[in-house]
Design an enzyme around this catalytic site. Structure first.
Site, PDB file in Angstrom:
ATOM      1  N   HIS A  62      17.094 -37.211 -15.455  1.00 22.51           N
ATOM      2  CA  HIS A  62      17.017 -36.138 -16.214  1.00 22.51           C
ATOM      3  C   HIS A  62      17.901 -36.411 -17.829  1.00 22.51           C
ATOM      4  O   HIS A  62      17.889 -35.859 -18.719  1.00 22.51           O
ATOM      5  CB  HIS A  62      17.256 -34.912 -15.729  1.00 22.51           C
ATOM      6  CG  HIS A  62      16.289 -34.323 -14.980  1.00 22.51           C
ATOM      7  ND1 HIS A  62      15.004 -33.857 -15.282  1.00 22.51           N
ATOM      8  CD2 HIS A  62      16.338 -34.398 -13.585  1.00 22.51           C
ATOM      9  CE1 HIS A  62      14.237 -33.536 -14.036  1.00 22.51           C
ATOM     10  NE2 HIS A  62      15.217 -33.846 -13.233  1.00 22.51           N
TER      11      HIS A  62
ATOM     12  N   ASN B  65       8.300 -32.354 -17.962  1.00 23.41           N
ATOM     13  CA  ASN B  65       9.678 -33.171 -18.009  1.00 23.41           C
ATOM     14  C   ASN B  65       9.434 -34.411 -19.270  1.00 23.41           C
ATOM     15  O   ASN B  65      10.176 -35.214 -19.237  1.00 23.41           O
ATOM     16  CB  ASN B  65       9.776 -34.102 -16.869  1.00 23.41           C
ATOM     17  CG  ASN B  65      10.266 -32.766 -15.661  1.00 23.41           C
ATOM     18  OD1 ASN B  65      11.046 -32.113 -15.751  1.00 23.41           O
ATOM     19  ND2 ASN B  65       9.704 -33.300 -14.514  1.00 23.41           N
TER      20      ASN B  65
ATOM     21  N   SER C  85      18.911 -31.388 -12.173  1.00 22.24           N
ATOM     22  CA  SER C  85      17.248 -30.982 -12.736  1.00 22.24           C
ATOM     23  C   SER C  85      17.140 -29.545 -12.664  1.00 22.24           C
ATOM     24  O   SER C  85      16.325 -28.942 -13.570  1.00 22.24           O
ATOM     25  CB  SER C  85      16.412 -31.555 -11.619  1.00 22.24           C
ATOM     26  OG  SER C  85      16.627 -31.152 -10.425  1.00 22.24           O
TER      27      SER C  85
ATOM     28  N   LYS D 101       9.819 -39.192 -16.613  1.00 22.35           N
ATOM     29  CA  LYS D 101      10.304 -37.888 -17.372  1.00 22.35           C
ATOM     30  C   LYS D 101      10.571 -38.195 -18.827  1.00 22.35           C
ATOM     31  O   LYS D 101       9.462 -38.406 -19.569  1.00 22.35           O
ATOM     32  CB  LYS D 101      11.639 -37.435 -16.796  1.00 22.35           C
ATOM     33  CG  LYS D 101      11.238 -36.853 -15.344  1.00 22.35           C
ATOM     34  CD  LYS D 101      12.261 -36.658 -14.289  1.00 22.35           C
ATOM     35  CE  LYS D 101      11.606 -36.090 -12.988  1.00 22.35           C
ATOM     36  NZ  LYS D 101      12.343 -36.161 -11.725  1.00 22.35           N
TER      37      LYS D 101
ATOM     38  N   HIS E 147      19.135 -33.889  -5.741  1.00 24.05           N
ATOM     39  CA  HIS E 147      17.586 -33.781  -5.482  1.00 24.05           C
ATOM     40  C   HIS E 147      17.205 -34.070  -3.904  1.00 24.05           C
ATOM     41  O   HIS E 147      18.065 -34.770  -3.188  1.00 24.05           O
ATOM     42  CB  HIS E 147      17.209 -35.009  -6.601  1.00 24.05           C
ATOM     43  CG  HIS E 147      15.611 -34.803  -6.732  1.00 24.05           C
ATOM     44  ND1 HIS E 147      14.840 -35.658  -6.073  1.00 24.05           N
ATOM     45  CD2 HIS E 147      14.798 -34.140  -7.390  1.00 24.05           C
ATOM     46  CE1 HIS E 147      13.607 -35.511  -6.240  1.00 24.05           C
ATOM     47  NE2 HIS E 147      13.514 -34.345  -7.309  1.00 24.05           N
TER      48      HIS E 147
ATOM     49  N   ASP F 138      22.198 -40.707 -10.421  1.00 24.51           N
ATOM     50  CA  ASP F 138      20.548 -40.371 -10.411  1.00 24.51           C
ATOM     51  C   ASP F 138      20.479 -40.068 -12.101  1.00 24.51           C
ATOM     52  O   ASP F 138      20.835 -38.753 -12.398  1.00 24.51           O
ATOM     53  CB  ASP F 138      20.033 -39.461  -9.466  1.00 24.51           C
ATOM     54  CG  ASP F 138      18.539 -39.348  -9.689  1.00 24.51           C
ATOM     55  OD1 ASP F 138      18.186 -39.460 -10.849  1.00 24.51           O
ATOM     56  OD2 ASP F 138      17.944 -38.953  -8.619  1.00 24.51           O
TER      57      ASP F 138
END
Ligand SMILES: *Cc1c(COP(=O)(O)O)cnc(C)c1O
Length: 392
Positions: free
Chosen positions: A205, A45, A177, A236, A129, A202
C-alpha cells in the site's frame, strides 16, 4: 460435509459476517456501476488512478503480438519482458536485484516458506496481511506476533526468544492495509541489526505513494540498504497486476531455486508485464499524483475528525472505526444509498469490536468529491447524533 457447510453459513449470517460477491462495472475516474446505479468508488486500491491511464492502456496494446499467454513457468519458457521489469524494479527500490511474482499473495507465501523452516523463528506484526501469516504457517517456523507497531513489545520478545532459534525473520507491512498507519522502520532496523534477523517489509500500500521517487516508506525513511527484502504489488497504486520483491543477487538466486510459488506457476502474460513497466515510468514522470493524493488524504482525515468520527492512520487509507459489525454494515449501507461505495471491514480481517468502514482515497477523488462526501457523512456523524443511531 453438507451439514458442516450449512452450519458454517448459518453461523456467519447470524453474526453479520456473511461475505458475498458483487458484479461491478468499472467506469474509470474513480467511479463504478452496480445494478444500474453509479457510485464513487471508495473501496478500490487504484490509489493513483493509474488503472485507466492512457499510457498503460497503450502499452498493453503495443505488446499484443501473435500470442497472449506465456504458457509456461518462468523456468521453462515463460520469461519474456519479465527481466526488463526486474531491472527497473531493482533501480526503483535501490536494491541489487528483484524478482517478479504472479501476485502479492504468492510472493509472501512463497518467499517466507522458502527461506525459513523448522528451527527458525519469525517476529511478525499482529496486523500483518493474511499472505504473510500463511507464508509463516507454511514455513513451519515458530511465530511470535508483536503488538501492532509496538517496538517495545517486539524488543521484549526478541530478548526472550531470539537466542533459542537458528535463523530469524522480522516482517512488517509498511503502510497497513486496514489501518492506514505506518510502521516505525528506523527502530525496526536497529532491532534487526541487534538481534541478527532478516528484515522483510511489505510495501503493497506504500509503493507509488511515499518517498521522493514514490518507491515507498523504506525510501521515505532512507533505509533501502537496511531492509533485506522489500516486496510490493503492481496491483494497487501502480494500476497493474502481479508483484515483486527486491533484494540481493544471492537471495534472488536462492528463491529461483527454492520458491515453490515462483517455480510451479505459469508466468504472467507479457501484456501485464508491459503495463507494469509503463506504470513505473508514470510514477517517475507524474509525481503530482502522489503529492495531491497525500495532501487530499490529510485534508479529508482532518475534516472527518472535525465531524466527530473516529479516524486513524496517516496515509491514503482512511478507516472510520465504528465498533460493532452491524454498525459498520449500517453506515456502509447509508453511504451506498447516497452514491458512495464503501465496504465494511469486519473480523477476522480486523480485530473483534473494531469493525469499520475503510475509505481508500484515489487521485481521481477531487476536492469537490471529498467535500460532497463530507456533507453527506456529516449528517450521521457521532457529533450530530451519537454512534448508536447510525443508519436508523
Ligand atoms: C494486497 C496485498 C497483498 C496481496 O497482493 P495481491 O497482488 O493482491 O495478491 C499482499 N500484502 C498486502 C499488505 C496487501 O495489501
Amino acid at each position: 460435509m453438507e451439514r458442516t457447510i450449512d452450519e458454517f453459513l448459518a453461523n456467519v449470517r447470524e453474526k453479520n459476517l456473511f461475505r458475498s460477491l458483487t458484479q461491478v462495472i468499472p467506469l474509470g475516474g474513480g467511479r463504478i456501476r452496480i445494478d444500474e446505479k453509479e457510485y464513487t468508488n471508495f473501496s478500490s486500491n487504484d490509489y493513483l488512478g493509474l488503472s485507466g491511464h492512457p499510457d498503460i492502456i497503450k502499452a498493453v496494446q503495443n505488446v499484443a503480438g501473435p500470442v497472449f499467454a506465456s504458457s509456461s513457468s518462468r523456468l521453462m519458457t515463460g520469461t519474456s519482458l519479465h527481466m526488463k521489469l526486474e531491472k527497473a524494479v531493482a533501480i526503483f527500490k535501490q536494491k541489487e536485484s528483484a524478482l517478479v511474482f504472479n501476485s502479492g499473495y504468492q510472493a509472501n507465501v512463497g518467499i517466507i516458506s522458502a527461506l525459513f523452516g523448522k528451527g527458525d523463528v519469525v517476529f511478525s506484526d499482529k496486523l500483518n496481511h493474511a499472505s504473510i501469516v500463511d507464508g509463516i504457517r507454511l514455513s513451519g517456523a515458530k511465530l511470535f506476533r508483536f503488538r501492532h507497531n509496538d517496538t517495545e513489545h517486539l524488543e521484549g520478545l526478541l530478548n526472550k526468544e531470539r537466542k533459542n532459534f537458528r535463523n530469524a525473520l522480522l516482517v512488517t507491512e509498511t503502510v497497513f492495509s486496514m489501518d492506514g498507519d505506518i510502521a516505525p522502520i528506523p527502530e525496526m532496523v536497529g532491532l534487526k541489526d541487534e538481534f541478527d534477523c532478516l528484515f522483510m517489509v511489505d510495501e503493497a500500500h506504500a509503493t507509488g505513494i511515499f518517498g521522493d521517487h514514490g518507491s515507498g516508506v523504506v525510501e521515505l525513511a532512507g533505509r533501502s540498504a537496511d531492509v533485506d527484502i522489500v516486496m510490493g504489488t503492481f496491483s494497487k497504486a501502480l494500476g497493474g497486476f502481479g508483484a515483486y520483491a527486491a533484494f540481493s543477487h544471492k537471495i534472488r538466486n536462492f528463491l529461483i531455486n527454492t520458491c515453490r510459488s515462483f517455480i510451479y506457476s505459469t508466468a504472467l502474460p507479457a501484456s501485464v508485464i508491459a503495463a507494469d513497466l509503463e506504470s513505473l515510468c508514470i510514477i517517475k514522470n507524474e509525481p503530482h499524483r502522489r503529492k495531491t493524493l497525500l495532501s487530499n488524504a490529510a485534508y479529508f482525515r482532518k475534516s472527518l475528525q472535525g465531524k466527530g468520527f473516529e479516524v486513524s492512520g496517516e496515509s491514503q487509507i482512511i478507516p472510520i472505526v465504528v465498533g460493532e459489525n452491524a454498525e459498520a454494515l449500517a453506515l456502509s449501507e447509508f453511504l451506498r444509498d447516497k452514491g458512495y461505495w464503501v465496504t465494511p471491514v469486519r473480523p477476522p480481517t480486523v480485530p473483534k469490536g473494531s469493525a469499520r468502514i475503510r475509505i481508500s482515497l484515489s487521485y481521481d477523488h477531487t476536492k469537490e468529491i471529498l467535500d460532497n462526501f463530507l456533507n453527506v457523512a456529516g449528517a450521521v456523524s457521532p457529533s450530530v447524533m451519537g454512534r448508536e443511531h447510525i443508519g436508523t
